[in-house]
Scaffold this motif. Sequence first.
Motif, short mmCIF file in Angstrom:
data_model
loop_
_atom_site.label_atom_id
_atom_site.label_comp_id
_atom_site.label_asym_id
_atom_site.label_seq_id
_atom_site.Cartn_x
_atom_site.Cartn_y
_atom_site.Cartn_z
N TYR A 6 0.84 -1.20 0.00
CA TYR A 6 0.00 0.00 0.00
C TYR A 6 0.88 1.26 0.00
O TYR A 6 1.64 1.50 0.94
CB TYR A 6 -0.93 0.01 1.22
N GLN A 38 -5.51 5.74 -0.02
CA GLN A 38 -6.62 5.31 -0.87
C GLN A 38 -6.51 3.81 -1.19
O GLN A 38 -7.51 3.09 -1.18
CB GLN A 38 -6.65 6.12 -2.17
N GLU A 39 -5.29 3.33 -1.45
CA GLU A 39 -5.09 1.90 -1.70
C GLU A 39 -5.41 1.08 -0.45
O GLU A 39 -5.99 -0.01 -0.54
CB GLU A 39 -3.64 1.64 -2.14
N ILE A 44 -7.57 1.91 1.89
CA ILE A 44 -9.03 1.92 2.03
C ILE A 44 -9.67 0.91 1.08
O ILE A 44 -10.58 0.17 1.46
CB ILE A 44 -9.57 3.34 1.78
N GLU A 45 -9.20 0.88 -0.17
CA GLU A 45 -9.77 -0.06 -1.14
C GLU A 45 -9.57 -1.51 -0.69
O GLU A 45 -10.47 -2.35 -0.83
CB GLU A 45 -9.12 0.17 -2.51
N ALA A 46 -8.39 -1.81 -0.13
CA ALA A 46 -8.12 -3.18 0.34
C ALA A 46 -9.04 -3.53 1.51
O ALA A 46 -9.55 -4.66 1.60
CB ALA A 46 -6.66 -3.30 0.77
N ARG A 55 -11.98 -2.32 2.03
CA ARG A 55 -13.34 -2.50 1.51
C ARG A 55 -13.52 -3.89 0.91
O ARG A 55 -14.57 -4.52 1.06
CB ARG A 55 -13.63 -1.44 0.43
N ARG A 56 -12.48 -4.35 0.22
CA ARG A 56 -12.57 -5.66 -0.42
C ARG A 56 -12.65 -6.79 0.61
O ARG A 56 -13.38 -7.76 0.42
CB ARG A 56 -11.35 -5.89 -1.34
N ALA A 84 -15.09 6.35 5.68
CA ALA A 84 -14.87 5.59 4.45
C ALA A 84 -15.72 4.33 4.36
O ALA A 84 -15.71 3.65 3.32
CB ALA A 84 -13.39 5.22 4.33
N ILE A 96 -15.38 1.42 6.10
CA ILE A 96 -14.52 0.24 6.08
C ILE A 96 -14.40 -0.33 7.49
O ILE A 96 -14.82 0.29 8.46
CB ILE A 96 -13.12 0.57 5.53
#
Length: 320
Positions: free
Chosen positions: A136, A140-141, A143-145, A147-148, A175, A177
């Motif tokens: 990471y 932002q990366e 946060i995306e991880a 979320r997944r 966010a 998450i």
Amino acid sequence: MTLTRRAALGVAAASLAAPAVRAQTARFPERPVELVVGFAAGGGTDITIRTFARFLEPRLGGPVVVINRPGAGGEVMMASVARARPDGHTLGVVTMPGLLTIPIERTAQFRLEDFAAVALIATDPNAMTVHAQSPYRTVQELIEAARREPDRLNFASSGIGSDDHLQLVLLQQAAGIRMTHVTYPGSAQVRSALLGRQVDVVGMNVGEIMGAPENMRMLVQAGPARSRFAPQVPTFRELGLPIEMASDRGVVAPAATPPAVLARLREAFGAAAQDPEFARALEAQFTEVRYIPGEAWGEQLRALRESYRALWERAPWRER
């Protein structure tokens, strides 16, 4: 004017007490003044207060010693100071917001009213940091991880309800998450966990990271603006996330400390905190002086408590 018997007794008692108070103040300090830290040695608060103690000693005219009493996110220390003899010789080094958040989140062994504010002396914004070899590279990366795969990423802090933890609470709320929160006794242990790749991301202060940045990558900072010590790292607000959090470091005394002794402490703390040499010493530690005198800081604490109560209603952080 005729005094009643009760009033006359009151005047007599006050007259007898005044010399005793003056004598007590004249003798203060009669022994070393203890600054009790609620976290393990080696963290940002510990380093800040050990530096400050050098500037405080000549102002008080007696030795100042720093004692570490970690446990329960600072509650062990704060409870011990609340119960200490209120003579000015035992003071608590508090890191905001734990002084306010612990009694909100649980039935604590202390309350804000158990203390008299001496002074706020320093501040250090929070940040989120990963290992230098982490995949990471931006928040932002991260946060995306998250979320997944909710709850897969481990986030380490120095305690539930600490400033390090609450920036995670705010991020999860903003966010949408979830991460798994892991606690350690202090920032030194949090750092070791990250460097040992035992956790994915940590909450530490900017000064703590910049003091030893090897093998660490700061993704985002939680100050209102970029710290001059990390101008390359964006803030949460720049990224559209309404998050601000910092480690405000100050000192409190037991509430029943005599007014004259408290005034003496506040005077000495103010002189030490405003010493330009102290500011330069903190700058070398990537930390900023933030001096607020005792009474003004006390008013600010009472107002802040209401904002944390509101946050608790929205996002009970013991569950996050």
